[in-house]
Design an enzyme around this catalytic site. Structure first.
Site, PDB file in Angstrom:
ATOM      1  N   GLY A 255       0.836  -1.201  -0.058  1.00 28.29           N
ATOM      2  CA  GLY A 255       0.126   0.068  -0.100  1.00 28.29           C
ATOM      3  C   GLY A 255       0.817   1.065   0.022  1.00 28.29           C
ATOM      4  O   GLY A 255       2.013   1.079   0.182  1.00 28.29           O
ATOM      5  N   LEU A 256       0.342   2.231  -0.092  1.00 29.34           N
ATOM      6  CA  LEU A 256       0.823   3.500  -0.218  1.00 29.34           C
ATOM      7  C   LEU A 256       1.766   3.811   1.167  1.00 29.34           C
ATOM      8  O   LEU A 256       1.403   3.333   2.107  1.00 29.34           O
ATOM      9  CB  LEU A 256       0.081   4.637  -0.431  1.00 29.34           C
ATOM     10  CG  LEU A 256      -0.716   4.699  -1.915  1.00 29.34           C
ATOM     11  CD1 LEU A 256      -1.737   5.767  -2.043  1.00 29.34           C
ATOM     12  CD2 LEU A 256       0.278   5.263  -2.843  1.00 29.34           C
ATOM     13  N   SER A 257       2.471   4.820   1.211  1.00 32.77           N
ATOM     14  CA  SER A 257       3.417   5.185   2.521  1.00 32.77           C
ATOM     15  C   SER A 257       2.254   6.011   3.156  1.00 32.77           C
ATOM     16  O   SER A 257       1.500   6.717   2.867  1.00 32.77           O
ATOM     17  CB  SER A 257       4.489   6.189   1.963  1.00 32.77           C
ATOM     18  OG  SER A 257       4.961   6.667   3.087  1.00 32.77           O
ATOM     19  N   GLY A 258       2.247   5.496   4.448  1.00 34.75           N
ATOM     20  CA  GLY A 258       1.127   6.154   5.270  1.00 34.75           C
ATOM     21  C   GLY A 258      -0.226   5.458   5.166  1.00 34.75           C
ATOM     22  O   GLY A 258      -0.903   5.793   5.963  1.00 34.75           O
ATOM     23  N   SER A 259      -0.212   4.385   4.577  1.00 29.84           N
ATOM     24  CA  SER A 259      -1.516   3.410   4.548  1.00 29.84           C
ATOM     25  C   SER A 259      -1.852   2.841   5.747  1.00 29.84           C
ATOM     26  O   SER A 259      -3.019   2.497   5.986  1.00 29.84           O
ATOM     27  CB  SER A 259      -1.738   2.450   3.312  1.00 29.84           C
ATOM     28  OG  SER A 259      -0.516   1.332   3.591  1.00 29.84           O
ATOM     29  N   GLY A 260      -0.933   2.629   6.733  1.00 32.91           N
ATOM     30  CA  GLY A 260      -0.955   1.698   7.761  1.00 32.91           C
ATOM     31  C   GLY A 260      -0.387   0.313   7.943  1.00 32.91           C
ATOM     32  O   GLY A 260      -0.501  -0.512   8.690  1.00 32.91           O
ATOM     33  N   LYS A 261       0.600   0.042   7.070  1.00 33.91           N
ATOM     34  CA  LYS A 261       1.189  -1.010   6.771  1.00 33.91           C
ATOM     35  C   LYS A 261       1.885  -1.554   7.825  1.00 33.91           C
ATOM     36  O   LYS A 261       1.848  -2.826   8.499  1.00 33.91           O
ATOM     37  CB  LYS A 261       2.040  -1.313   5.628  1.00 33.91           C
ATOM     38  CG  LYS A 261       1.348  -1.256   4.167  1.00 33.91           C
ATOM     39  CD  LYS A 261       2.289  -1.101   3.235  1.00 33.91           C
ATOM     40  CE  LYS A 261       3.438   0.125   3.232  1.00 33.91           C
ATOM     41  NZ  LYS A 261       2.930   1.342   2.941  1.00 33.91           N
ATOM     42  N   THR A 262       2.642  -0.752   8.486  1.00 31.98           N
ATOM     43  CA  THR A 262       3.635  -1.021   9.654  1.00 31.98           C
ATOM     44  C   THR A 262       2.822  -1.204  11.036  1.00 31.98           C
ATOM     45  O   THR A 262       2.970  -2.150  11.755  1.00 31.98           O
ATOM     46  CB  THR A 262       4.550  -0.025   9.840  1.00 31.98           C
ATOM     47  OG1 THR A 262       5.567   0.189   8.761  1.00 31.98           O
ATOM     48  CG2 THR A 262       5.603  -0.045  11.155  1.00 31.98           C
TER      49      THR A 262
ATOM     50  N   SER B 132       5.956  -1.573  -2.152  1.00 33.12           N
ATOM     51  CA  SER B 132       6.174  -2.779  -3.270  1.00 33.12           C
ATOM     52  C   SER B 132       5.061  -2.211  -4.257  1.00 33.12           C
ATOM     53  O   SER B 132       4.169  -3.070  -4.674  1.00 33.12           O
ATOM     54  CB  SER B 132       5.952  -3.987  -2.969  1.00 33.12           C
ATOM     55  OG  SER B 132       4.772  -4.563  -1.908  1.00 33.12           O
TER      56      SER B 132
END
Length: 187
Positions: free
Chosen positions: A13-20, A87
């Site tokens: 997902g985009l930077s800031g989407s909540g992945k981490t 990615s």
């Protein structure tokens, strides 16, 4: 279905989407259930394994392939691997899926660009919009959404706990982890 061994949850997902944030919540739940787990965070991998790379497509692809290779090795040894990496390109994610074979589970952390910009605590989007950061995904470089992810998480309509629960439920339903019984113990 019998419990499977290792697997890779590929959060994209985009930077800031909540992945981490989501990856940490899933990892905590998996550890609580006794599943060996590792998080391969895109920022950390770039710092320690890919600091020689830039952000052009070829370098991004090389970085993602490095993450995928390490994830495959860990999963092959029974580890639940969670990647949290932008990615951005479908073709590269497809290569990683093929490298893995069974046990590769793509999770699209779907969040609008506007929301990601609002969440931007590092100021990266602001810098990219000002032209200070070239090849920034979602601004000057594309993000190609997954076409057939195993799981879609829409962070604008779900809490972190709800997002984690959706992923855990998928892992239970597909036999990657044992479901909890009513007392909260994995059966």
């Amino acid at each position: 279905m019998s419990e499977r061994s290792g697997f890779t949850l590929w959060l994209t997902g985009l930077s800031g989407s909540g992945k981490t944030t989501i990856s940490k919540g899933v990892a905590e739940e998996l550890r609580h259930r006794g599943q060996p787990v590792e998080i391969l965070d895109g920022d950390e991998v770039r710092e320690y394994l890919s600091s020689d790379l830039g952000f052009e497509k070829a370098d991004r692809d090389r970085n993602v392939k490095r993450i995928g290779y390490v994830a495959r090795l860990l999963a092959r040894h029974g580890v639940g691997v969670i990647t949290a990496a932008i990615s951005p390109y479908r073709d590269t994610r497809k290569v990683i899926r093929e490298l893995h074979g069974p046990g590769f589970l793509e999770v699209h952390v779907k969040t609008s660009l506007e929301t990601c910009i609002q969440r931007d605590v590092k100021g990266l989007y602001k810098r990219a919009l000002n032209g200070e950061i070239p090849h920034f995904t979602g601004i000057s470089d594309p993000y190609e959404e997954p076409e057939h992810p195993e799981v879609v998480i829409e962070t604008e309509g779900q809490t972190v706990a709800e997002s984690v629960a959706v992923i855990i439920q998928y892992l239970e339903e597909t036999g990657y982890i044992k479901p909890k019984n009513v007392s909260g113990i994995a059966v």
